[in-house]
Scaffold this motif. Structure first.
Motif, PDB file in Angstrom:
ATOM      1  N   GLY A 333       0.815  -1.216   0.000  1.00 18.48           N
ATOM      2  CA  GLY A 333       0.000   0.000   0.000  1.00 18.48           C
ATOM      3  C   GLY A 333       0.843   1.257   0.000  1.00 18.48           C
ATOM      4  O   GLY A 333       0.473   2.268  -0.625  1.00 18.48           O
ATOM      5  N   ALA A 337       0.464   4.024  -2.848  1.00 21.50           N
ATOM      6  CA  ALA A 337       0.021   5.369  -2.459  1.00 21.50           C
ATOM      7  C   ALA A 337       0.732   6.462  -3.244  1.00 21.50           C
ATOM      8  O   ALA A 337       0.217   7.582  -3.339  1.00 21.50           O
ATOM      9  N   GLN A 338       1.893   6.151  -3.817  1.00 18.82           N
ATOM     10  CA  GLN A 338       2.609   7.144  -4.619  1.00 18.82           C
ATOM     11  C   GLN A 338       1.953   7.367  -5.976  1.00 18.82           C
ATOM     12  O   GLN A 338       2.209   8.366  -6.638  1.00 18.82           O
ATOM     13  N   SER A 341      -4.659   7.972  -5.254  1.00 21.76           N
ATOM     14  CA  SER A 341      -5.194   8.767  -4.161  1.00 21.76           C
ATOM     15  C   SER A 341      -5.544   7.843  -3.005  1.00 21.76           C
ATOM     16  O   SER A 341      -5.685   6.629  -3.169  1.00 21.76           O
ATOM     17  N   LEU A 342      -5.709   8.427  -1.813  1.00 21.90           N
ATOM     18  CA  LEU A 342      -6.028   7.614  -0.646  1.00 21.90           C
ATOM     19  C   LEU A 342      -7.366   6.914  -0.823  1.00 21.90           C
ATOM     20  O   LEU A 342      -7.494   5.711  -0.540  1.00 21.90           O
ATOM     21  N   LEU A 345      -7.049   4.078  -3.327  1.00 22.52           N
ATOM     22  CA  LEU A 345      -6.358   2.926  -2.753  1.00 22.52           C
ATOM     23  C   LEU A 345      -7.290   2.136  -1.825  1.00 22.52           C
ATOM     24  O   LEU A 345      -7.311   0.902  -1.846  1.00 22.52           O
ATOM     25  N   ASN A 389      -4.759   2.417   6.354  1.00 21.45           N
ATOM     26  CA  ASN A 389      -5.284   3.556   5.602  1.00 21.45           C
ATOM     27  C   ASN A 389      -6.656   4.014   6.093  1.00 21.45           C
ATOM     28  O   ASN A 389      -6.989   5.195   5.976  1.00 21.45           O
TER      29      ASN A 389
END
Length: 525
Positions: A333, A337-338, A341-342, A345, A389
């Motif tokens: 994750g 995440a790079q 978007s949160l 993900l 997350n």
């Protein structure tokens, strides 16, 4: 790095003390995670030993989690007001006494009450330990390192819990799962007393440490009545006055919780946060993750032992891929995440949970472990993406001065979702198993048992030997009952997949719509 009582001129001693505090507090939290997940593998053994049915088994799990979820926020206020070290030591004391009660329990009712007391102690331990870590580590670099160490301890505990539970149950007996907590708590209590300095916020911000007894009572009472109604519905009847009154009473208490919190000057939960779409989406993500993925730490060991006649140790080993995937995929994750978007993900993680649960549902009909394994790995992978997350998303949605309350909301949502999922999915399991058994016995021209609900409860709990006399000692009838359990478990997994799918769609829409209008970090309440 800051500690409660710095040692002037001795930075090495200061760092060593902070490191010791981090390891002690992380170990305290790891004990809670271990205890939450270690019990599932032993449940069939408990059922056979104490002659418990599935409703009893559900309460053994739910009593702990219900007390834990209901008292997390009040326990945080107690720690701030009376001192975190003091509350941590008291929590260890309660946890020890409750563990002794569980280990010596002579009836299922004593075990359930002891588990509830254990949940109270666990709530005090978690909130005080997290507060101590947050108090000791101040800089961004130190906090990042501290939470990484804490997260690693949690991951290891979650991974080894099923296997450890299976080994202890098979070699020593299920009672030792609880009794072995006693020396661990004694050791941790000694270390807390020696190493952790007292801290609290009562002097600086007494209002923030204010207790909210009415809010606590309404939340815990509402959840308790609702769970009581759902768990006992199979025995009492879904349309019985008892079931209707319990469920209605629970919903009424939860409804009253809203105006009571709105009238509070410093509420346990600031309901104004729910005006923000990103916050609602983040809370739904936590709820969906817990209800569709984390709850499988309870149901999958039960299925593996019932469907494949696995021993406790074998079931623990069979659960390792699921737990390892949950431990490994947070690292995946970080890389994803790079590029995502949160909310993207998290939606992807929820999609994996949905697909994995569908795979297990399909495999449950085939009864082949390797096909179940594939589904468990996919579900565990999605859970690994969601675990950290979901917490991060909730924390990002509130101002920094309210992060303590946000953490409480996050953990309360997690365990409330697990309790509700155990009750609701447990209903699916018992109702469908009963329906299949009735139809199958009729089709095979076999006599119906006098109390078929009792038979179903025993089968689902993993105590087939107790169900056999009621089935007139018919091996064919027992086989039909076990087949009904497998079919019902398949439906349970489909229901969990549906929860994941709905949660994923809602969290993506709510969090993405919030990002279009304002930055999450700019939220003020």
């Amino acid at each position: 790095m800051h500690i409660d009582h710095p040692i002037p001129g001795h930075p090495d001693k200061e760092r060593r003390k902070a490191r010791n505090i981090l390891l002690i507090c992380s170990s305290v939290c790891a004990l809670i995670v271990l205890d939450t997940n270690i019990v599932a593998v032993s449940l069939p053994s408990v059922a056979r030993s104490l002659h418990a049915d599935f409703s009893d088994i559900e309460w053994i799990v739910s009593a702990y989690m219900l007390a834990f979820a209901s008292l997390l926020l009040p326990a945080g206020s107690l720690a701030d007001r009376f001192g975190r070290k003091r509350v941590m030591l008291l929590g260890l004391g309660l946890f020890s006494v409750a563990s002794l009660g569980c280990g010596l329990a002579w009836s299922v009712e004593v075990l359930q009450l002891s588990r509830a007391l254990k949940g109270v102690g666990a709530a005090m331990l978690l909130t005080s330990a997290l507060a101590v870590i947050g108090h000791v580590f101040h800089t961004e670099k130190d906090r990042t390192h501290a939470w990484a160490v804490w997260g690693a301890c949690m991951g290891v505990s979650m991974t080894v819990a099923p296997l450890l539970g299976g080994v202890i149950t098979q070699l020593l007996g299920w009672r030792w799962i609880f009794l072995l907590n006693l020396p661990v708590c004694l050791c941790l209590g000694t270390l807390v007393y020696r190493e952790v300095s007292e801290s609290g916020d009562a002097a600086s911000d007494a209002d923030s440490a204010r207790l909210d007894p009415w809010g606590s009572l309404l939340l815990s009472g509402g959840l308790s009545f609702l769970i009581w109604g759902l768990i006992s519905a199979n025995a009492s009847g879904w349309t019985s006055h008892a079931t209707v009154l319990r469920v209605a009473g629970g919903l009424l208490l939860l409804a009253l919780f809203i105006p009571v919190e709105l009238m509070q000057k410093r509420p346990m939960i600031d309901l104004r946060l729910f005006r923000r779409a990103p916050f609602v989406g983040a809370v739904l993500a936590m709820f969906g993750y817990a209800a569709a993925a984390q709850v499988m730490m309870t149901f999958l060991p039960l299925y593996l032992q019932n469907a494949f006649s696995y021993s406790a140790v074998t079931a623990g080993v069979a659960m390792l891929p699921f737990a390892l995937a949950m431990m490994i995929f947070p690292r995946v994750g970080v890389a994803l995440a790079q590029r995502m978007s949160l909310h993207g993900l998290m939606a992807f993680g929820m999609a994996l949970v949905c697909v994995g649960n569908v795979l297990v549902a399909v495999a449950a009909y085939q009864g082949i472990y390797w096909t179940v394994l594939a589904g468990m790995i996919v579900t565990g992978s999605g859970a690994g993406l969601l675990n950290g997350n979901t917490q991060k998303a909730i924390m990002h949605c509130v101002p920094r001065e309210r992060t303590g309350m946000a953490s409480g909301i996050s953990t309360t949502t997690r365990f409330s979702a697990i309790v509700l999922a155990i009750a609701c999915l447990g209903c699916v399991l018992t109702v469908r198993t009963g329906s299949y058994l009735k139809e199958a016995l009729l089709g095979a021209n076999l006599p119906q048992p006098a109390r078929i609900n009792d038979v179903v409860e025993r089968i689902v709990a993993g105590d087939s030997a107790a169900a056999l006399p009621a089935l007139h000692n018919s091996a064919q009838a027992l086989q039909l009952a076990q087949t009904g359990f497998a079919h019902a478990f398949s439906l349970l997994m489909l229901a969990a997949a549906a929860i994941a799918a709905v949660s994923g769609i809602l969290l993506f829409r709510l969090m993405s719509s919030g990002n279009k209008t304002a930055s999450i970090d700019a939220v003020t309440v």
